[in-house]
Scaffold this motif. Sequence first.
Motif, PDB file in Angstrom:
ATOM      1  N   ARG A 168     -11.892-106.118 120.640  1.00  0.00           N
ATOM      2  CA  ARG A 168     -12.263-105.862 122.031  1.00  0.00           C
ATOM      3  C   ARG A 168     -11.181-105.094 122.780  1.00  0.00           C
ATOM      4  N   ASP A 169      -9.945-105.154 122.240  1.00  0.00           N
ATOM      5  CA  ASP A 169      -8.831-104.501 122.916  1.00  0.00           C
ATOM      6  C   ASP A 169      -8.689-103.024 122.551  1.00  0.00           C
ATOM      7  N   ARG A 170      -9.534-102.561 121.616  1.00  0.00           N
ATOM      8  CA  ARG A 170      -9.427-101.176 121.190  1.00  0.00           C
ATOM      9  C   ARG A 170      -9.853-100.240 122.298  1.00  0.00           C
ATOM     10  N   PRO A 171      -9.124 -99.123 122.502  1.00  0.00           N
ATOM     11  CA  PRO A 171      -9.505 -98.172 123.564  1.00  0.00           C
ATOM     12  C   PRO A 171     -10.810 -97.463 123.233  1.00  0.00           C
ATOM     13  N   ILE A 172     -11.607 -97.200 124.232  1.00  0.00           N
ATOM     14  CA  ILE A 172     -12.895 -96.523 124.062  1.00  0.00           C
ATOM     15  C   ILE A 172     -12.880 -95.233 124.872  1.00  0.00           C
ATOM     16  N   THR A 173     -13.221 -94.129 124.230  1.00  0.00           N
ATOM     17  CA  THR A 173     -13.274 -92.846 124.919  1.00  0.00           C
ATOM     18  C   THR A 173     -14.564 -92.754 125.721  1.00  0.00           C
ATOM     19  N   LEU A 174     -14.428 -92.456 126.981  1.00  0.00           N
ATOM     20  CA  LEU A 174     -15.595 -92.383 127.858  1.00  0.00           C
ATOM     21  C   LEU A 174     -15.885 -90.943 128.279  1.00  0.00           C
ATOM     22  N   SER A 175     -15.490 -89.987 127.452  1.00  0.00           N
ATOM     23  CA  SER A 175     -15.726 -88.577 127.771  1.00  0.00           C
ATOM     24  C   SER A 175     -17.210 -88.283 127.753  1.00  0.00           C
ATOM     25  N   LYS A 176     -17.666 -87.453 128.677  1.00  0.00           N
ATOM     26  CA  LYS A 176     -19.072 -87.102 128.787  1.00  0.00           C
ATOM     27  C   LYS A 176     -19.386 -85.856 127.967  1.00  0.00           C
ATOM     28  N   THR A 177     -20.601 -85.801 127.458  1.00  0.00           N
ATOM     29  CA  THR A 177     -21.038 -84.607 126.742  1.00  0.00           C
ATOM     30  C   THR A 177     -21.241 -83.484 127.750  1.00  0.00           C
ATOM     31  N   LYS A 178     -20.651 -82.336 127.466  1.00  0.00           N
ATOM     32  CA  LYS A 178     -20.778 -81.208 128.384  1.00  0.00           C
ATOM     33  C   LYS A 178     -22.190 -80.628 128.326  1.00  0.00           C
ATOM     34  N   LYS A 179     -22.721 -80.316 129.502  1.00  0.00           N
ATOM     35  CA  LYS A 179     -24.028 -79.687 129.568  1.00  0.00           C
ATOM     36  C   LYS A 179     -23.904 -78.213 129.178  1.00  0.00           C
ATOM     37  N   LYS A 180     -25.019 -77.675 128.681  1.00  0.00           N
ATOM     38  CA  LYS A 180     -25.036 -76.257 128.355  1.00  0.00           C
ATOM     39  C   LYS A 180     -24.997 -75.467 129.657  1.00  0.00           C
ATOM     40  N   GLY A 181     -23.909 -74.760 129.860  1.00  0.00           N
ATOM     41  CA  GLY A 181     -23.742 -74.074 131.120  1.00  0.00           C
ATOM     42  C   GLY A 181     -23.819 -72.574 131.017  1.00  0.00           C
ATOM     43  N   LYS A 182     -23.054 -71.916 131.883  1.00  0.00           N
ATOM     44  CA  LYS A 182     -23.109 -70.474 132.004  1.00  0.00           C
ATOM     45  C   LYS A 182     -22.755 -69.770 130.702  1.00  0.00           C
ATOM     46  N   GLU A 183     -21.733 -70.257 130.010  1.00  0.00           N
ATOM     47  CA  GLU A 183     -21.294 -69.617 128.768  1.00  0.00           C
ATOM     48  C   GLU A 183     -22.394 -69.637 127.710  1.00  0.00           C
ATOM     49  N   HIS A 184     -23.100 -70.760 127.628  1.00  0.00           N
ATOM     50  CA  HIS A 184     -24.192 -70.880 126.649  1.00  0.00           C
ATOM     51  C   HIS A 184     -25.302 -69.884 126.968  1.00  0.00           C
ATOM     52  N   LYS A 185     -25.649 -69.771 128.246  1.00  0.00           N
ATOM     53  CA  LYS A 185     -26.709 -68.838 128.653  1.00  0.00           C
ATOM     54  C   LYS A 185     -26.298 -67.396 128.384  1.00  0.00           C
ATOM     55  N   GLU A 186     -25.030 -67.085 128.666  1.00  0.00           N
ATOM     56  CA  GLU A 186     -24.537 -65.729 128.419  1.00  0.00           C
ATOM     57  C   GLU A 186     -24.566 -65.399 126.936  1.00  0.00           C
ATOM     58  N   SER A 187     -24.288 -66.400 126.105  1.00  0.00           N
ATOM     59  CA  SER A 187     -24.326 -66.198 124.658  1.00  0.00           C
ATOM     60  C   SER A 187     -25.735 -65.857 124.183  1.00  0.00           C
ATOM     61  N   ILE A 188     -26.740 -66.564 124.728  1.00  0.00           N
ATOM     62  CA  ILE A 188     -28.136 -66.286 124.371  1.00  0.00           C
ATOM     63  C   ILE A 188     -28.537 -64.888 124.837  1.00  0.00           C
TER      64      ILE A 188
END
Length: 229
Positions: free
Chosen positions: A6-26
């Motif tokens: 229970r004492d182990r650290p947990i990463t709470l990073s959020k998944t990044k949404k597909k933003g401007k860079e993804h659209k520009e790539s398409i």
Amino acid sequence: MPKSKRDRPITLSKTKKKGKEHKESIVNSIRDAAEKYSSIFVFSFENMRNLKFKEFREQLKTTSRFFLGSNKVMQVALGRSASDEIRVGLHKVSKLLRGDSGLFLTNMPREEVESLFNKYEDYDFARIGSTASEKVELLEGPLEQFTHEMEPFLRKQGMPVRLNKGVVELISDFVVCEEGKPLSPESARILRLLGMKMATFKLHLICRWSPEDFELYKEGLDESDVEST
């Protein structure tokens, strides 16, 4: 004393949404493909099945490229008007990217593409909410296609069944679905158990563009409709 899990650290990073860079790539991918391939088609689809579409795409990957996703992003890539289109006439293609649609860019002859799309279809089980293509009714009597272990499950789906000497039996006629009406969760499950596939995955060509010409396939459309859309 061992350290508690229970004492182990947990990463709470959020998944990044597909933003401007993804659209520009398409956008850049579509524009590169528009320069590489000799013809561009817009197609629509019904009852999309991702696995079946992937198989179809794999068959054509040496000569062609598919794009599915945001119609708005694909429109931006091609150009929405004559003033910002990347090749002459592509704004007409852009205007036909509506609803369930995609782009097909290819070096294949027009006749071969038309033949492939017109012939391609695949049957699958209909999903909840899909429209039933026919009425399905089970008549009173034994249902020998089902084992006795399935009787409680069938009852949960609303079927009037009982066990009669180890055989599942309908005690009255039962309508699984009505033609033209949406499938309930229970109806969809029963049709799957019966092995009845009501959904047809199909692709429909809407238009074709090449540097030499522009052709509409969809009935009820003409070039004045495209220009005024």
